[in-house]
Design a protein around this motif. Sequence first.
Motif, PDB file in Angstrom:
ATOM      1  N   ILE A   1      24.920  14.671  58.826  1.00  0.00           N
ATOM      2  CA  ILE A   1      25.041  15.997  58.232  1.00  0.00           C
ATOM      3  C   ILE A   1      24.829  17.027  59.334  1.00  0.00           C
ATOM      4  CG2 ILE A   1      24.097  17.604  56.551  1.00  0.00           C
ATOM      5  CD1 ILE A   1      23.204  15.142  54.936  1.00  0.00           C
ATOM      6  N   TYR A   2      25.822  17.885  59.523  1.00  0.00           N
ATOM      7  CA  TYR A   2      25.782  18.924  60.546  1.00  0.00           C
ATOM      8  C   TYR A   2      25.676  20.278  59.860  1.00  0.00           C
ATOM      9  CZ  TYR A   2      27.653  15.262  63.567  1.00  0.00           C
ATOM     10  OH  TYR A   2      27.845  14.098  64.261  1.00  0.00           O
ATOM     11  N   ALA A   3      24.814  21.135  60.374  1.00  0.00           N
ATOM     12  CA  ALA A   3      24.687  22.499  59.868  1.00  0.00           C
ATOM     13  C   ALA A   3      25.175  23.448  60.957  1.00  0.00           C
ATOM     14  CB  ALA A   3      23.243  22.798  59.504  1.00  0.00           C
TER      15      ALA A   3
ATOM     16  N   SER B   1      18.870  22.700  68.088  1.00  0.00           N
ATOM     17  CA  SER B   1      20.316  22.837  67.988  1.00  0.00           C
ATOM     18  C   SER B   1      20.904  23.347  69.301  1.00  0.00           C
ATOM     19  CB  SER B   1      20.657  23.806  66.859  1.00  0.00           C
ATOM     20  OG  SER B   1      20.107  25.078  67.130  1.00  0.00           O
ATOM     21  N   PHE B   2      22.209  23.154  69.476  1.00  0.00           N
ATOM     22  CA  PHE B   2      22.869  23.681  70.660  1.00  0.00           C
ATOM     23  C   PHE B   2      23.925  24.688  70.232  1.00  0.00           C
ATOM     24  CE2 PHE B   2      24.830  19.654  69.598  1.00  0.00           C
ATOM     25  CZ  PHE B   2      26.181  19.890  69.676  1.00  0.00           C
TER      26      PHE B   2
ATOM     27  N   GLU C   1      27.660  10.182  70.854  1.00  0.00           N
ATOM     28  CA  GLU C   1      28.795  10.248  69.931  1.00  0.00           C
ATOM     29  C   GLU C   1      28.586  11.357  68.897  1.00  0.00           C
ATOM     30  OE1 GLU C   1      30.971   7.478  66.557  1.00  0.00           O
ATOM     31  OE2 GLU C   1      29.571   6.561  67.960  1.00  0.00           O
ATOM     32  N   SER C   2      27.371  11.469  68.397  1.00  0.00           N
ATOM     33  CA  SER C   2      27.060  12.513  67.421  1.00  0.00           C
ATOM     34  C   SER C   2      27.195  13.901  68.042  1.00  0.00           C
ATOM     35  CB  SER C   2      25.649  12.297  66.881  1.00  0.00           C
ATOM     36  OG  SER C   2      25.310  13.302  65.982  1.00  0.00           O
ATOM     37  N   ARG C   3      26.728  14.064  69.272  1.00  0.00           N
ATOM     38  CA  ARG C   3      26.860  15.355  69.956  1.00  0.00           C
ATOM     39  C   ARG C   3      28.324  15.688  70.218  1.00  0.00           C
ATOM     40  NH1 ARG C   3      22.171  17.638  71.856  1.00  0.00           N
ATOM     41  NH2 ARG C   3      23.282  18.921  73.348  1.00  0.00           N
ATOM     42  N   GLU C   4      29.112  14.692  70.566  1.00  0.00           N
ATOM     43  CA  GLU C   4      30.538  14.928  70.806  1.00  0.00           C
ATOM     44  C   GLU C   4      31.231  15.406  69.533  1.00  0.00           C
ATOM     45  OE1 GLU C   4      34.538  12.518  72.216  1.00  0.00           O
ATOM     46  OE2 GLU C   4      32.577  11.585  72.465  1.00  0.00           O
ATOM     47  N   ILE C   5      30.900  14.799  68.410  1.00  0.00           N
ATOM     48  CA  ILE C   5      31.472  15.233  67.133  1.00  0.00           C
ATOM     49  C   ILE C   5      31.048  16.669  66.834  1.00  0.00           C
ATOM     50  CG2 ILE C   5      31.388  14.850  64.635  1.00  0.00           C
ATOM     51  CD1 ILE C   5      31.236  11.836  65.282  1.00  0.00           C
TER      52      ILE C   5
ATOM     53  N   GLN D   1      29.350  36.440  69.569  1.00  0.00           N
ATOM     54  CA  GLN D   1      29.176  35.583  68.398  1.00  0.00           C
ATOM     55  C   GLN D   1      28.627  34.254  68.906  1.00  0.00           C
ATOM     56  OE1 GLN D   1      29.389  35.766  65.197  1.00  0.00           O
ATOM     57  NE2 GLN D   1      31.067  37.049  64.537  1.00  0.00           N
ATOM     58  N   ASN D   2      27.506  33.837  68.383  1.00  0.00           N
ATOM     59  CA  ASN D   2      26.932  32.536  68.729  1.00  0.00           C
ATOM     60  C   ASN D   2      27.243  31.558  67.609  1.00  0.00           C
ATOM     61  OD1 ASN D   2      25.796  33.443  71.088  1.00  0.00           O
ATOM     62  ND2 ASN D   2      23.827  33.898  70.163  1.00  0.00           N
ATOM     63  N   VAL D   3      27.730  30.403  67.987  1.00  0.00           N
ATOM     64  CA  VAL D   3      27.973  29.328  67.036  1.00  0.00           C
ATOM     65  C   VAL D   3      26.988  28.222  67.384  1.00  0.00           C
ATOM     66  CG1 VAL D   3      29.665  27.766  66.055  1.00  0.00           C
ATOM     67  CG2 VAL D   3      30.407  29.921  67.048  1.00  0.00           C
ATOM     68  N   CYS D   4      26.069  27.944  66.467  1.00  0.00           N
ATOM     69  CA  CYS D   4      25.050  26.923  66.705  1.00  0.00           C
ATOM     70  C   CYS D   4      25.252  25.777  65.724  1.00  0.00           C
ATOM     71  CB  CYS D   4      23.654  27.503  66.523  1.00  0.00           C
ATOM     72  SG  CYS D   4      23.285  28.837  67.670  1.00  0.00           S
ATOM     73  N   ILE D   5      24.996  24.574  66.183  1.00  0.00           N
ATOM     74  CA  ILE D   5      25.113  23.405  65.315  1.00  0.00           C
ATOM     75  C   ILE D   5      23.842  22.577  65.444  1.00  0.00           C
ATOM     76  CG2 ILE D   5      26.274  21.902  66.971  1.00  0.00           C
ATOM     77  CD1 ILE D   5      28.073  21.135  64.459  1.00  0.00           C
ATOM     78  N   LYS D   6      23.420  22.054  64.315  1.00  0.00           N
ATOM     79  CA  LYS D   6      22.195  21.262  64.270  1.00  0.00           C
ATOM     80  C   LYS D   6      22.450  20.050  63.385  1.00  0.00           C
ATOM     81  CE  LYS D   6      17.294  21.771  63.596  1.00  0.00           C
ATOM     82  NZ  LYS D   6      16.203  22.684  63.335  1.00  0.00           N
ATOM     83  N   ALA D   7      21.884  18.923  63.773  1.00  0.00           N
ATOM     84  CA  ALA D   7      22.011  17.700  62.983  1.00  0.00           C
ATOM     85  C   ALA D   7      20.698  16.940  63.040  1.00  0.00           C
ATOM     86  CB  ALA D   7      23.147  16.831  63.512  1.00  0.00           C
ATOM     87  N   ALA D   8      20.476  16.122  62.034  1.00  0.00           N
ATOM     88  CA  ALA D   8      19.249  15.319  62.003  1.00  0.00           C
ATOM     89  C   ALA D   8      19.250  14.282  63.119  1.00  0.00           C
ATOM     90  CB  ALA D   8      19.110  14.642  60.649  1.00  0.00           C
TER      91      ALA D   8
END
Length: 115
Positions: free
Chosen positions: A76-78, A101-102, A42-46, A88-95
């Motif tokens: 919290i997502y960064a 990150s992906f 669920e967190s990855r989907e968000i 352009q790379n868009v990366c997201i990381k969360a605790a």
Amino acid sequence: MWRENKGFSTIETMSALSLWLFVLLTVVPLWDKLMADEKMAESREIGYQMMNESISKYVMSGEGAASKTITKNNHIYAMKWEEEGEYQNVCIKAAAYKEKSFCLSILQTEWLHAS
């Protein structure tokens, strides 16, 4: 039938209890892992949804290519935008993510914006 049968014997009771104990010790950890995996998915989907919204905003208006921190559903997502050559790379990381990150990549253009 036995005339002096007064109920279950000790061996029958112990075998029934051991079967129930085996089932509980097997199913409960699997259930906990299943629930943890569901929360991770669920967190990855968000995270993917937020990346998609950010990329769509960038493609449509040319804006939104800034790194930012977002709080959603107590996570919290960064989000970080990086230039890599013509992409352009868009990366997201969360605790909540145990691994790194992906990222998603899009071709960087100046003429693609809708407005």
